[in-house]
Design a protein around this motif. Structure first.
Motif, PDB file in Angstrom:
ATOM      1  N   PHE A  31      -0.883   0.542   2.564  1.00 22.02           N
ATOM      2  CA  PHE A  31      -1.758  -0.296   1.667  1.00 22.02           C
ATOM      3  C   PHE A  31      -1.241  -1.735   1.460  1.00 22.02           C
ATOM      4  O   PHE A  31      -0.146  -1.803   1.279  1.00 22.02           O
ATOM      5  CB  PHE A  31      -1.874   0.606   0.343  1.00 22.02           C
ATOM      6  CG  PHE A  31      -2.456   1.969   0.488  1.00 22.02           C
ATOM      7  CD1 PHE A  31      -3.807   2.183   0.180  1.00 22.02           C
ATOM      8  CD2 PHE A  31      -1.662   2.998   0.573  1.00 22.02           C
ATOM      9  CE1 PHE A  31      -4.051   3.474   0.252  1.00 22.02           C
ATOM     10  CE2 PHE A  31      -1.971   4.258   0.704  1.00 22.02           C
ATOM     11  CZ  PHE A  31      -3.441   4.760   0.443  1.00 22.02           C
TER      12      PHE A  31
ATOM     13  N   SER B 149      -2.830  10.728  -4.851  1.00 19.30           N
ATOM     14  CA  SER B 149      -4.101  10.563  -4.073  1.00 19.30           C
ATOM     15  C   SER B 149      -4.163   9.181  -3.526  1.00 19.30           C
ATOM     16  O   SER B 149      -3.706   8.109  -3.786  1.00 19.30           O
ATOM     17  CB  SER B 149      -5.113  10.652  -5.088  1.00 19.30           C
ATOM     18  OG  SER B 149      -6.212  10.338  -4.572  1.00 19.30           O
ATOM     19  N   LYS B 150      -4.528   9.308  -2.059  1.00 22.89           N
ATOM     20  CA  LYS B 150      -4.760   8.049  -1.500  1.00 22.89           C
ATOM     21  C   LYS B 150      -5.922   7.218  -1.899  1.00 22.89           C
ATOM     22  O   LYS B 150      -6.160   6.139  -1.457  1.00 22.89           O
ATOM     23  CB  LYS B 150      -5.114   8.300   0.192  1.00 22.89           C
ATOM     24  CG  LYS B 150      -3.714   8.976   0.714  1.00 22.89           C
ATOM     25  CD  LYS B 150      -4.197   9.021   2.420  1.00 22.89           C
ATOM     26  CE  LYS B 150      -4.640  10.162   2.841  1.00 22.89           C
ATOM     27  NZ  LYS B 150      -4.181  11.533   2.630  1.00 22.89           N
ATOM     28  N   ASN B 151      -6.622   7.776  -2.856  1.00 25.25           N
ATOM     29  CA  ASN B 151      -7.803   7.107  -3.505  1.00 25.25           C
ATOM     30  C   ASN B 151      -7.288   6.216  -4.496  1.00 25.25           C
ATOM     31  O   ASN B 151      -8.138   5.400  -5.089  1.00 25.25           O
ATOM     32  CB  ASN B 151      -9.001   7.778  -3.828  1.00 25.25           C
ATOM     33  CG  ASN B 151      -9.601   8.491  -2.311  1.00 25.25           C
ATOM     34  OD1 ASN B 151      -9.559   7.876  -1.631  1.00 25.25           O
ATOM     35  ND2 ASN B 151      -9.934   9.842  -2.927  1.00 25.25           N
ATOM     36  N   ASN B 152      -5.995   6.475  -4.990  1.00 26.28           N
ATOM     37  CA  ASN B 152      -5.630   5.577  -6.363  1.00 26.28           C
ATOM     38  C   ASN B 152      -5.276   4.221  -6.165  1.00 26.28           C
ATOM     39  O   ASN B 152      -4.101   3.699  -6.099  1.00 26.28           O
ATOM     40  CB  ASN B 152      -4.402   6.381  -6.997  1.00 26.28           C
ATOM     41  CG  ASN B 152      -4.280   6.122  -8.365  1.00 26.28           C
ATOM     42  OD1 ASN B 152      -4.957   5.118  -8.955  1.00 26.28           O
ATOM     43  ND2 ASN B 152      -3.487   7.073  -9.133  1.00 26.28           N
ATOM     44  N   THR B 153      -6.075   3.509  -5.494  1.00 20.35           N
ATOM     45  CA  THR B 153      -6.032   2.004  -5.290  1.00 20.35           C
ATOM     46  C   THR B 153      -5.433   0.961  -6.285  1.00 20.35           C
ATOM     47  O   THR B 153      -4.628   0.282  -6.157  1.00 20.35           O
ATOM     48  CB  THR B 153      -7.178   1.442  -4.484  1.00 20.35           C
ATOM     49  OG1 THR B 153      -8.110   1.367  -5.321  1.00 20.35           O
ATOM     50  CG2 THR B 153      -7.365   2.179  -3.088  1.00 20.35           C
ATOM     51  N   LYS B 154      -5.873   1.464  -7.659  1.00 20.50           N
ATOM     52  CA  LYS B 154      -5.459   0.787  -8.882  1.00 20.50           C
ATOM     53  C   LYS B 154      -3.997   0.930  -8.918  1.00 20.50           C
ATOM     54  O   LYS B 154      -3.268   0.031  -9.334  1.00 20.50           O
ATOM     55  CB  LYS B 154      -6.201   1.053  -9.902  1.00 20.50           C
ATOM     56  CG  LYS B 154      -7.744   0.523 -10.087  1.00 20.50           C
ATOM     57  CD  LYS B 154      -8.420   1.065 -11.340  1.00 20.50           C
ATOM     58  CE  LYS B 154      -9.815   0.351 -11.287  1.00 20.50           C
ATOM     59  NZ  LYS B 154     -10.434   0.686 -12.515  1.00 20.50           N
TER      60      LYS B 154
ATOM     61  N   ASN C  47      -5.567  -2.022  -1.383  1.00 21.50           N
ATOM     62  CA  ASN C  47      -6.707  -1.441  -0.366  1.00 21.50           C
ATOM     63  C   ASN C  47      -5.855  -0.907   0.971  1.00 21.50           C
ATOM     64  O   ASN C  47      -4.915  -1.643   1.425  1.00 21.50           O
ATOM     65  CB  ASN C  47      -7.613  -2.299   0.056  1.00 21.50           C
ATOM     66  CG  ASN C  47      -8.436  -2.610  -1.071  1.00 21.50           C
ATOM     67  OD1 ASN C  47      -8.985  -1.940  -1.533  1.00 21.50           O
ATOM     68  ND2 ASN C  47      -8.779  -3.949  -1.472  1.00 21.50           N
ATOM     69  N   GLU C  48      -6.361   0.214   1.438  1.00 19.04           N
ATOM     70  CA  GLU C  48      -5.782   0.625   2.817  1.00 19.04           C
ATOM     71  C   GLU C  48      -5.994  -0.481   3.865  1.00 19.04           C
ATOM     72  O   GLU C  48      -7.036  -1.057   3.948  1.00 19.04           O
ATOM     73  CB  GLU C  48      -6.418   2.106   3.180  1.00 19.04           C
ATOM     74  CG  GLU C  48      -5.575   2.610   4.332  1.00 19.04           C
ATOM     75  CD  GLU C  48      -6.033   3.974   4.615  1.00 19.04           C
ATOM     76  OE1 GLU C  48      -5.404   4.765   5.429  1.00 19.04           O
ATOM     77  OE2 GLU C  48      -6.811   4.443   3.819  1.00 19.04           O
TER      78      GLU C  48
END
Length: 261
Positions: free
Chosen positions: A66, A26-31, A71-72
């Motif tokens: 990222f 997932s592109k939202n998995n920044t952690k 962060n992107e």
């Protein structure tokens, strides 16, 4: 989940790359991205890239980048070159590639072991008494210094990156010393990494254009020495700015691995 990853480097600018054409990450998995980039608790890298399925006609793939903080981020030139090399490794492309990144479409060519990446046109270079500022896909502050090898890039870069007029949004900061002719040495403090990196592709592109704009060089080809190796930037000046800008240098696979996520 066991995640397969690849480690690439372009003049010492290193990246974790994941083949995400199947959407496994997932592109939202920044952690997760921050952990993978951590040099103590993860793989270690200046940034992480996902290679994804193309969305536009004529594209071979999509680049999603990222920063090491998870962060992107805006465009990464050396990252783009490494992703082209990775796409060739996967058999997606041969010696030419077209892809879309956060700043738009890019074309690239692999020749003689080097990746030539076309950067976005630059129409504006802001000139100040002590520095220049321009956007080459990422924002860059460019300033000339003496005795670059001894310069305190870490502290001076952090001060400029967080100070006026950049503040929270920040800027990458490039310190430049002319060596001779069209050869310049560059050290860069990168936002998102929050440290000096061995090389920065959009940074050396910004330096090359800045040196031409201030008549430090009159050629349309500039050689750049970074702590991680040599890069070349070619371009065409126009009344509106600069076009046909190419960032040229090596991009190499370091290793392949697996990590539990």
């Amino acid at each position: 989940m066991i995640l397969t990853f690849y480690k690439y480097q372009g003049t010492g600018n290193d990246f974790v790359i994941i083949d995400n054409r199947d959407g496994i990450v997932s592109k939202n998995n920044t952690k997760l991205f921050a952990r993978l980039c951590d040099r103590k608790f993860g793989i270690g890298a200046d940034g992480l890239m996902l290679l994804e399925q193309p969305q536009n006609d004529g594209d071979d793939f999509v680049m999603v980048y990222f920063n090491a903080d998870g962060n992107e981020s805006s465009m990464c030139g050396n990252g783009g070159r490494c992703l082209v090399a990775f796409a060739a490794f996967l058999g997606i492309v041969e010696d030419k590639a077209t892809f879309t990144a956060i700043d738009g479409k890019h074309h690239a060519e692999i020749k003689d072991g080097l990746v030539r990446l076309q950067m976005q046109d630059v129409q504006e270079i802001e000139k100040y008494e002590s520095h220049l500022f321009l956007d080459t896909g990422s924002p860059h502050h460019v300033t000339m210094v003496e005795r670059l090898a001894e310069f305190d890039v870490q502290n001076m870069g952090r001060s400029i990156r967080n100070g006026a007029p950049y503040f929270e949004s920040g800027s990458n900061v490039n310190f430049v010393e002319k060596k001779n002719g069209n050869l310049f040495a560059v050290r860069t403090y990168e936002r998102g990494v929050e440290d000096e990196t061995l090389s920065c592709g959009t940074g050396v592109t910004a330096v090359a254009l800045s040196m031409h704009a201030t008549q430090q060089v009159d050629q349309e080809e500039v050689d750049i020495d970074t702590p991680g190796g040599a890069l070349k930037v070619t371009f065409k000046p126009t009344p509106e700015g600069y076009k046909d800008i190419f960032l040229i240098g090596p991009a190499e696979q370091v290793f392949k691995g697996e990590i539990e996520c």
